[in-house]
Design a protein around this motif. Sequence first.
Motif, PDB file in Angstrom:
ATOM      1  N   ARG A   1      -7.219  -5.990   2.636  1.00 36.94           N
ATOM      2  CA  ARG A   1      -6.213  -6.534   1.727  1.00 36.94           C
ATOM      3  C   ARG A   1      -6.812  -7.316   0.562  1.00 36.94           C
ATOM      4  NH1 ARG A   1      -2.012 -10.017   4.755  1.00 36.94           N
ATOM      5  NH2 ARG A   1      -1.091 -10.017   2.692  1.00 36.94           N
TER       6      ARG A   1
ATOM      7  N   SER B   1       0.841  -1.193   0.000  1.00 32.70           N
ATOM      8  CA  SER B   1       0.000   0.000   0.000  1.00 32.70           C
ATOM      9  C   SER B   1       0.878   1.246   0.000  1.00 32.70           C
ATOM     10  CB  SER B   1      -0.901   0.027   1.244  1.00 32.70           C
ATOM     11  OG  SER B   1      -1.675  -1.142   1.314  1.00 32.70           O
TER      12      SER B   1
ATOM     13  N   SER C   1     -10.721  -5.587  -8.134  1.00 36.22           N
ATOM     14  CA  SER C   1      -9.279  -5.759  -8.006  1.00 36.22           C
ATOM     15  C   SER C   1      -8.689  -4.744  -7.021  1.00 36.22           C
ATOM     16  CB  SER C   1      -8.614  -5.637  -9.384  1.00 36.22           C
ATOM     17  OG  SER C   1      -7.247  -5.967  -9.326  1.00 36.22           O
ATOM     18  N   ASP C   2      -7.598  -4.089  -7.418  1.00 39.19           N
ATOM     19  CA  ASP C   2      -6.917  -3.149  -6.534  1.00 39.19           C
ATOM     20  C   ASP C   2      -7.766  -1.923  -6.208  1.00 39.19           C
ATOM     21  OD1 ASP C   2      -4.580  -4.038  -5.507  1.00 39.19           O
ATOM     22  OD2 ASP C   2      -3.283  -2.740  -6.683  1.00 39.19           O
TER      23      ASP C   2
ATOM     24  N   ARG D   1      -8.338  -8.513  -2.764  1.00 37.63           N
ATOM     25  CA  ARG D   1      -8.325  -7.858  -4.075  1.00 37.63           C
ATOM     26  C   ARG D   1      -8.708  -8.800  -5.210  1.00 37.63           C
ATOM     27  NH1 ARG D   1      -2.986  -8.449  -6.631  1.00 37.63           N
ATOM     28  NH2 ARG D   1      -3.328  -6.473  -7.676  1.00 37.63           N
TER      29      ARG D   1
ATOM     30  N   ARG E   1      -9.810  -2.617  -3.202  1.00 35.90           N
ATOM     31  CA  ARG E   1      -8.937  -2.699  -2.033  1.00 35.90           C
ATOM     32  C   ARG E   1      -8.580  -1.298  -1.524  1.00 35.90           C
ATOM     33  NH1 ARG E   1      -3.396  -2.897  -1.100  1.00 35.90           N
ATOM     34  NH2 ARG E   1      -3.059  -2.450  -3.299  1.00 35.90           N
TER      35      ARG E   1
END
Length: 318
Positions: free
Chosen positions: A207, A93, A214-215, A209, A218
Amino acid sequence: MNEGKKVRIRIVKRRVVRWKRVFSLLLVIGIVFGSLYSFIQYRQGLAISGKGLFSQEGKEFKQFKGSFPNNGKINVLLLGSDSRGEKHSRTDSILIAQYNSKTKKPKIVSLMRDMYVNIPGHGHQKLNAAYAFGGPELLRKTIKYNFNVDINYYAIVDFKGFSKVVDAIAPEGIKVDVPHEMSSGIDMTIPKGKQYLHGDKLLGYVRFRHDESSDFGRVQRQQEVVLKLKDKVANIDNIMKIPKLLGIMDPYLDTNLSTKSMMLLAKDAVTGNMKDVQSLRLPLDGSFENKTYSGVGMVLDIDLDKNKEALQEFLNDK
């Protein structure tokens, strides 16, 4: 002036001097006991913290050339580390946390780790590769080179300590609305629905994802949890927990922020002086394409000028 009046003046002066001495003595006693309490609380926090990524001396990043804060604003490069023993792990991150000590405004910028940027000395790579190549200092240089933002300090948080800190701040858990069952890649199963999550499961929640978001999902959950934790901290009962929290965090935190600076930030949060957190995510919607490059893999190919301008405006209150 008659003699009786002079005597009364002398008596009043002696009383004033006496009260000044008593006040000074009480102040000294308060400082001593306050320091002793803080030390004991810090040691208690350290005792329950366990072994973290930064438990041993000598692992800290010695080289970081951040500029000196300007106009009361500090920019902290906040990194989440999920190292499993690798010598050069990538950070999971990447955030810029800004705090304006004059206006009491906190801001958080989430930088997507797959953004395709120019890393000084290494060419175009994913943003989080800068940390693997050269730690927080190279990541600082990369952000400066691409987005023209000065970073003053850094703080690396070992995710293993996240759970302990959450449980200390919110022993009853943090309420979230889980959109669907989460299990892949987080070594646990979190069912769908509204619920209170404690440390370990809340970490899994931020966390996760492996869904269609996806990201992006997150990062959205990370910002959600940061805001909710800030609200939990903004409780006058928690001001007494600050030294203990710093003790719990110590083995899981590497930063060049001084303890005094961290205490002042924590005090503003706990006493309610800190205003609501404003947040931003880069890249902006509609400002990137999903592409694949040889040797790099899938990346977010961003409109650099558009995202740089948005970041500058956000951090500079324009």
